[in-house]
Design an enzyme around this catalytic site. Structure first.
Site, short mmCIF file in Angstrom:
data_model
loop_
_atom_site.label_atom_id
_atom_site.label_comp_id
_atom_site.label_asym_id
_atom_site.label_seq_id
_atom_site.Cartn_x
_atom_site.Cartn_y
_atom_site.Cartn_z
N HIS A 62 -2.35 15.82 13.56
CA HIS A 62 -1.79 15.95 12.21
C HIS A 62 -2.45 17.07 11.41
O HIS A 62 -3.64 17.34 11.56
CB HIS A 62 -1.99 14.65 11.43
N LYS A 72 -10.77 17.17 5.45
CA LYS A 72 -10.98 15.74 5.68
C LYS A 72 -12.45 15.47 5.98
O LYS A 72 -13.13 16.29 6.59
CB LYS A 72 -10.16 15.25 6.88
N TYR A 132 -11.00 7.85 6.01
CA TYR A 132 -10.78 9.27 5.74
C TYR A 132 -10.93 9.52 4.24
O TYR A 132 -10.45 8.73 3.44
CB TYR A 132 -9.34 9.68 5.98
N ASP A 168 4.48 10.60 16.17
CA ASP A 168 3.47 11.37 16.90
C ASP A 168 3.94 11.75 18.30
O ASP A 168 3.61 12.82 18.80
CB ASP A 168 2.17 10.58 16.98
#
Length: 177
Positions: A62, A72, A132, A168
């Site tokens: 991603h 991130k 995250y 995905d």
């Protein structure tokens, strides 16, 4: 906090410095001033928790398209993951390379993933949770990814894929764009 350079330009493996005594332990997970002094993003505006029930679950790869790229800061808080960073930044000295790290709840490692890199992981144990922090809000229209088996990166996943979302599974290969 101990910052260790990675093979991906601008990405850091960050180890905890645990203070241990008879009560147990203590460690700083994040320090805004230390991040700022290193020129890293220190303003995280969103925090998310990923929960995966089965070992072998794959999430990724991603990223957010410009102008909504996000940095991130990732930590496994339950279980274990094989965490992958893939550099999509054409001007980067590490463009086209990927690097993987094993993150565990018991371990001392977190990852700082710079904007412009793709991110994904595969769970190594059942009942895994990943925390995250992102420095930009999620913009659904800018959400993107590439197929986890894309030959451009040729990421070596440690297990057969036991679970993966249809989204995905359906991401195109980079050569198909």
């Amino acid at each position: 906090m101990i910052f260790e350079a990675t093979d991906i330009a601008g990405a850091w493996a960050i180890r905890l410095e645990r203070q241990i005594d008879e009560r147990g332990g203590f460690a700083r997970l994040f320090d805004r001033e230390i991040f700022a002094a290193r020129g890293l993003s220190e303003t995280f505006v969103q925090q998310s928790l990923s929960v995966s029930h089965r070992a072998g679950t794959l999430r990724g790869m991603h990223f957010q398209r410009a102008p909504h790229e996000e940095t991130k800061f990732v930590r496994c808080v339950r279980g274990a993951i094989y965490d992958v960073i893939a550099d999509l930044r054409r001007a980067s000295p590490s463009y086209g390379r990927w690097q993987a790290f094993t993150l565990t709840a018991e371990g001392d490692l977190s990852l700082y993933i710079p904007a412009g890199c793709a991110h994904g992981f595969q769970t190594l144990s059942d009942d895994t949770e990943v925390l995250y922090q992102m420095d930009a809000p999620y913009v659904p229209a800018a959400a993107d990814g590439f197929h986890y088996a894309d030959p451009f990166f040729a990421i070596e996943w440690p297990r057969e894929v036991a679970a993966i979302s249809q989204k995905d599974r359906s991401w195109p290969r980079l050569s198909e764009r």
